[in-house]
Enzyme design. Structure first.
Site, PDB file in Angstrom:
ATOM      1  N   SER A 103      -6.255   4.671  -9.639  1.00 60.24           N
ATOM      2  CA  SER A 103      -4.826   4.846  -9.905  1.00 60.24           C
ATOM      3  C   SER A 103      -4.618   5.102 -11.135  1.00 60.24           C
ATOM      4  O   SER A 103      -4.705   6.544 -11.427  1.00 60.24           O
ATOM      5  CB  SER A 103      -4.803   3.049  -9.383  1.00 60.24           C
ATOM      6  OG  SER A 103      -2.973   3.668  -9.583  1.00 60.24           O
ATOM      7  N   HIS A 256      -3.292   1.789  -1.233  1.00 62.47           N
ATOM      8  CA  HIS A 256      -3.646   2.092  -2.253  1.00 62.47           C
ATOM      9  C   HIS A 256      -4.546   2.040  -2.583  1.00 62.47           C
ATOM     10  O   HIS A 256      -5.502   2.310  -3.231  1.00 62.47           O
ATOM     11  CB  HIS A 256      -2.163   1.621  -3.367  1.00 62.47           C
ATOM     12  CG  HIS A 256      -2.429   2.772  -4.388  1.00 62.47           C
ATOM     13  ND1 HIS A 256      -2.845   3.244  -5.272  1.00 62.47           N
ATOM     14  CD2 HIS A 256      -2.372   1.594  -6.021  1.00 62.47           C
ATOM     15  CE1 HIS A 256      -2.865   3.608  -6.349  1.00 62.47           C
ATOM     16  NE2 HIS A 256      -3.044   2.318  -6.300  1.00 62.47           N
TER      17      HIS A 256
END
Length: 278
Positions: A103, A256
């Protein structure tokens, strides 16, 4: 194989950078792991034991998260955080390291590749963020208001750890008390983290442009969850297009939080990418 672990801090730009070193007894490639926004080294807890079987690994808490410093004098821009980690690499006399960034850690890793391509052998983006604009002028101005840190704290409390965990994983049955405790812990250390997040809102700049990305010649592996709701697959496709030396692999039934959700599969792709000489 149980590896020796060193845990410590390095003072850089009047701020402390927390890190852990897992030194492989043989001469192996060195990996540097960078976590995402509102996270810490905890996010690599399942991937780490697999990586340390074959590689020397540095885990780093990105300031102001985890156990790293939260100094009000530090510039929390992506560019400066990247510079700080590059300084850390130089201080430890490391060469040709391999970056793994999840991320926001991917954003910082790409900044590092742009600033010092000589130090980065390869880059692995695990749902790496990109193409984000700097916070609005309104938010930057608001961050100077007294008690802004309290608003940040209340916003995070309102969103809640359960809601955030459900957002980042595909299989929500995997959420347990260990996950809840691990991702909550960094925000139970007092007011400093919330003040630092306010300063991060002021310091954050635009992400690298398409032209910037086109200049990065580092070999990049992009690993993406097909059902990522935080950094959607469209970002992965766009990065794959803009990074000239990249390959994209999509993981099914994944959101994610790739290092938590599919550690074995992620390790296999990372290991293949590192050992492939082409």
């Amino acid at each position: 194989m149980e590896l020796p672990v060193y845990k410590g801090t390095q003072t850089i730009e009047e701020n402390e950078l927390y890190y852990e070193l897992y030194q492989h007894p043989e001469r192996r490639p060195t990996l540097i792991l960078l976590h995402g926004f509102l996270s810490s080294t905890f996010c690599y807890r399942k991937l780490l034991p697999l990586l340390t079987q074959k590689y020397t690994v540095y885990l780093i808490d990105i300031p102001p998260f985890g156990q790293s410093g939260k100094s009000s004098k530090y510039a929390y821009s992506l560019t400066n955080i990247a510079k700080t980690i590059l300084t850390f690499i130089d201080m430890h006399k490391l060469e040709k390291v391999i970056l793994i960034g999840h991320s926001m850690g991917g954003q910082i890793g790409l900044n590092m590749c742009k600033q010092r391509p000589d130090l980065i052998e390869k880059m692995i983006l695990l749902a790496g963020s990109g193409y984000l604009a700097a916070p609005s002028r309104w938010l930057k101005r608001a961050s100077y208001v007294p008690f802004f840190s309290l608003f940040v704290k209340r916003y995070l409390e309102k969103s809640g750890i359960e809601k955030n965990l459900r957002l980042v994983v595909y299989d929500q049955s995997m959420i347990d008390d260990d996950m809840r405790d691990g991702y909550t812990a960094p925000f139970l250390q007092g007011k400093a983290i919330f003040k630092a997040l306010g300063k991060m809102a002021r310091d954050k700049e635009d992400d690298l442009t398409e032209n910037d990305l086109h200049t990065i010649q580092t070999n990049c592996l992009l690993l993406w969850g097909r059902y990522d709701k935080v950094v959607p697959l469209s970002i992965g496709n766009r990065l794959h297009k803009d990074l000239p030396c990249s390959q994209l692999i999509i993981l099914d039934d994944t959101g994610h939080l790739l290092p938590e959700e599919k550690p074995e599969e992620v390790f296999r792709h990372i290991d293949n990418f590192i050992t492939f000489e082409g």
